[in-house]
Motif scaffolding. Structure first.
Motif, mmCIF file in Angstrom:
data_model
loop_
_atom_site.group_PDB
_atom_site.id
_atom_site.type_symbol
_atom_site.label_atom_id
_atom_site.label_comp_id
_atom_site.label_asym_id
_atom_site.label_seq_id
_atom_site.Cartn_x
_atom_site.Cartn_y
_atom_site.Cartn_z
ATOM 1 N N VAL A 1 0.855 -1.192 0.000
ATOM 2 C CA VAL A 1 0.000 0.000 0.000
ATOM 3 C C VAL A 1 0.891 1.243 0.000
ATOM 4 O O VAL A 1 1.999 1.223 0.534
ATOM 5 C CB VAL A 1 -0.965 0.074 1.212
ATOM 6 C CG1 VAL A 1 -1.986 -1.045 1.174
ATOM 7 C CG2 VAL A 1 -0.205 0.053 2.523
ATOM 8 N N THR A 2 0.383 2.301 -0.604
ATOM 9 C CA THR A 2 1.067 3.582 -0.578
ATOM 10 C C THR A 2 0.083 4.630 -0.093
ATOM 11 O O THR A 2 -1.016 4.748 -0.632
ATOM 12 C CB THR A 2 1.594 3.970 -1.972
ATOM 13 O OG1 THR A 2 2.556 2.987 -2.360
ATOM 14 C CG2 THR A 2 2.253 5.344 -1.962
ATOM 15 N N SER A 3 0.472 5.354 0.936
ATOM 16 C CA SER A 3 -0.325 6.466 1.451
ATOM 17 C C SER A 3 0.320 7.752 0.974
ATOM 18 O O SER A 3 1.529 7.937 1.143
ATOM 19 C CB SER A 3 -0.331 6.467 2.984
ATOM 20 O OG SER A 3 -0.748 5.227 3.478
ATOM 21 N N VAL A 4 -0.472 8.623 0.373
ATOM 22 C CA VAL A 4 0.034 9.910 -0.099
ATOM 23 C C VAL A 4 -0.795 10.996 0.576
ATOM 24 O O VAL A 4 -2.021 10.963 0.540
ATOM 25 C CB VAL A 4 -0.077 10.029 -1.638
ATOM 26 C CG1 VAL A 4 0.376 11.390 -2.111
ATOM 27 C CG2 VAL A 4 0.740 8.939 -2.305
ATOM 28 N N ASN A 5 -0.117 11.936 1.216
ATOM 29 C CA ASN A 5 -0.788 13.055 1.876
ATOM 30 C C ASN A 5 -0.647 14.290 1.006
ATOM 31 O O ASN A 5 0.455 14.633 0.596
ATOM 32 C CB ASN A 5 -0.161 13.302 3.250
ATOM 33 C CG ASN A 5 -0.247 12.075 4.126
ATOM 34 O OD1 ASN A 5 -1.308 11.523 4.330
ATOM 35 N ND2 ASN A 5 0.894 11.630 4.604
ATOM 36 N N PHE A 6 -1.784 14.936 0.727
ATOM 37 C CA PHE A 6 -1.730 16.114 -0.132
ATOM 38 C C PHE A 6 -2.729 17.161 0.335
ATOM 39 O O PHE A 6 -3.701 16.859 1.030
ATOM 40 C CB PHE A 6 -1.963 15.756 -1.604
ATOM 41 C CG PHE A 6 -3.212 14.958 -1.867
ATOM 42 C CD1 PHE A 6 -4.432 15.576 -2.067
ATOM 43 C CD2 PHE A 6 -3.142 13.581 -1.939
ATOM 44 C CE1 PHE A 6 -5.573 14.837 -2.328
ATOM 45 C CE2 PHE A 6 -4.274 12.828 -2.184
ATOM 46 C CZ PHE A 6 -5.504 13.462 -2.386
ATOM 47 N N ASN A 7 -2.469 18.399 -0.044
ATOM 48 C CA ASN A 7 -3.339 19.526 0.268
ATOM 49 C C ASN A 7 -4.617 19.370 -0.556
ATOM 50 O O ASN A 7 -4.560 19.241 -1.775
ATOM 51 C CB ASN A 7 -2.620 20.836 -0.081
ATOM 52 C CG ASN A 7 -3.451 22.043 0.227
ATOM 53 O OD1 ASN A 7 -4.487 22.267 -0.395
ATOM 54 N ND2 ASN A 7 -2.999 22.844 1.183
ATOM 55 N N GLN A 8 -5.766 19.396 0.118
ATOM 56 C CA GLN A 8 -7.036 19.159 -0.553
ATOM 57 C C GLN A 8 -7.409 20.227 -1.576
ATOM 58 O O GLN A 8 -8.083 19.947 -2.546
ATOM 59 C CB GLN A 8 -8.169 19.022 0.478
ATOM 60 C CG GLN A 8 -8.194 17.696 1.176
ATOM 61 C CD GLN A 8 -8.513 16.556 0.221
ATOM 62 O OE1 GLN A 8 -9.335 16.646 -0.676
ATOM 63 N NE2 GLN A 8 -7.824 15.429 0.419
ATOM 64 N N SER A 9 -6.973 21.448 -1.380
ATOM 65 C CA SER A 9 -7.360 22.494 -2.330
ATOM 66 C C SER A 9 -6.379 22.621 -3.490
ATOM 67 O O SER A 9 -6.778 22.807 -4.630
ATOM 68 C CB SER A 9 -7.532 23.836 -1.625
ATOM 69 O OG SER A 9 -6.349 24.212 -0.979
ATOM 70 N N SER A 10 -5.081 22.484 -3.229
ATOM 71 C CA SER A 10 -4.096 22.669 -4.300
ATOM 72 C C SER A 10 -3.674 21.362 -4.967
ATOM 73 O O SER A 10 -3.162 21.373 -6.075
ATOM 74 C CB SER A 10 -2.842 23.357 -3.746
ATOM 75 O OG SER A 10 -2.137 22.467 -2.884
ATOM 76 N N GLY A 11 -3.840 20.228 -4.286
ATOM 77 C CA GLY A 11 -3.382 18.943 -4.799
ATOM 78 C C GLY A 11 -1.909 18.690 -4.551
ATOM 79 O O GLY A 11 -1.378 17.650 -4.926
#
Length: 192
Positions: free
Chosen positions: A101-111
Motif C-alpha cells: 500500500v502507498t499512502s500519499v498526503n496532499f493539500n485538498q485544495s491545491s493537490g
C-alpha cells in the motif's frame, strides 16, 4: 470509391493514435495530486526476511531509476525524510491478498503532495515470498514468488501521484504481474 477511401483514412487515423488509460490521483475538488518539488527524498528500509538487504536494495533502486528516467520529479534515496519505503507486518495496513500500500498526503485544495509512505506486506509469507528474480524464481516451501521490483515500481507510481491504469501491460495496472518494473508508455504519459 470516395466513401471507401474516406472510411479507410478515418480508420487509419483512429488506429494510429495511441490511447492511454492512466489515471492521476485527485482531490475531492478534482484537482490532480502532484509533487511541486523537483525531487522526493525517500528513506529506504529494505529489510525483509525474504531477501538480503543488498538484493532488496538493488531491486528498489532499479525501480527508482526506471521512474527517474521518465519523471520530471526525481525520487532520491535519503537518510532522513517525511517519505519512506519499508516492509511491514502491521495488519492495519493490509487486507487479504494485499501485497503493498502507498499512502500519499496532499493539500485538498491545491493537490500538492506533501509526503508519502510505501509499505510492502511482509506478512504474506504464508502464501507468497518476495524474490529478487524478475522471472519469479522459486520460494521455499512452494510459496508463490513476487518480484519485489515489480511491486516497488507500481507503488512508486502511486507515490508520484498516479492511480491505477486499465492498460494490462502497464506498471500501474491494478494487479501484480511480471514485468511491471519496466514502464509502459501509458505510465510514462501519466507521470509527465
Amino acid at each position: 470509391m470516395k466513401f471507401s477511401l474516406l472510411s479507410l483514412a478515418i480508420l487509419s487515423i483512429i488506429l494510429l493514435n495511441v490511447a492511454f488509460a492512466f489515471n492521476q490521483a485527485q482531490t475531492a475538488q478534482r484537482v490532480k495530486a502532484r509533487w511541486y518539488a523537483g525531487s522526493i527524498p525517500l528513506v529506504l528500509r529494505p529489510t525483509t526476511a525474504d531477501l538480503s538487504s543488498i538484493a532488496s536494495s538493488t531491486a528498489i533502486n532499479n525501480s527508482i531509476q526506471e521512474w527517474n528516467a521518465h519523471s520530471p520529479v526525481q525520487i532520491t534515496p535519503a537518510a532522513s525524510a517525511l517519505n519512506s519505503l519499508s516492509f511491514s507486518t502491521d495488519s492495519r495496513y493490509f487486507g487479504p491478498g494485499v501485497v503493498a500500500v502507498t499512502s500519499v498526503n496532499f493539500n485538498q485544495s491545491s493537490g500538492k503532495i506533501v509526503s508519502g509512505e510505501v509499505r510492502l506486506n511482509e506478512s504474506l509469507s504464508r502464501t507468497h515470498c518476495f524474490t529478487d528474480n524478475p522471472a519469479g524464481g522459486t520460494c521455499a516451501s512452494g510459496l508463490n514468488p513476487i518480484f519485489v521490483g515489480d511491486v516497488v515500481a507500481h507503488e512508486l507510481g502511486h507515490l508520484l501521484g498516479l492511480a491505477h491504469s486499465e492498460v494490462l501491460d502497464s506498471t500501474m495496472f491494478y494487479a501484480t504481474k511480471r514485468g511491471q518494473q519496466s514502464l509502459h508508455p501509458d505510465d510514462i504519459a501519466g507521470v509527465r
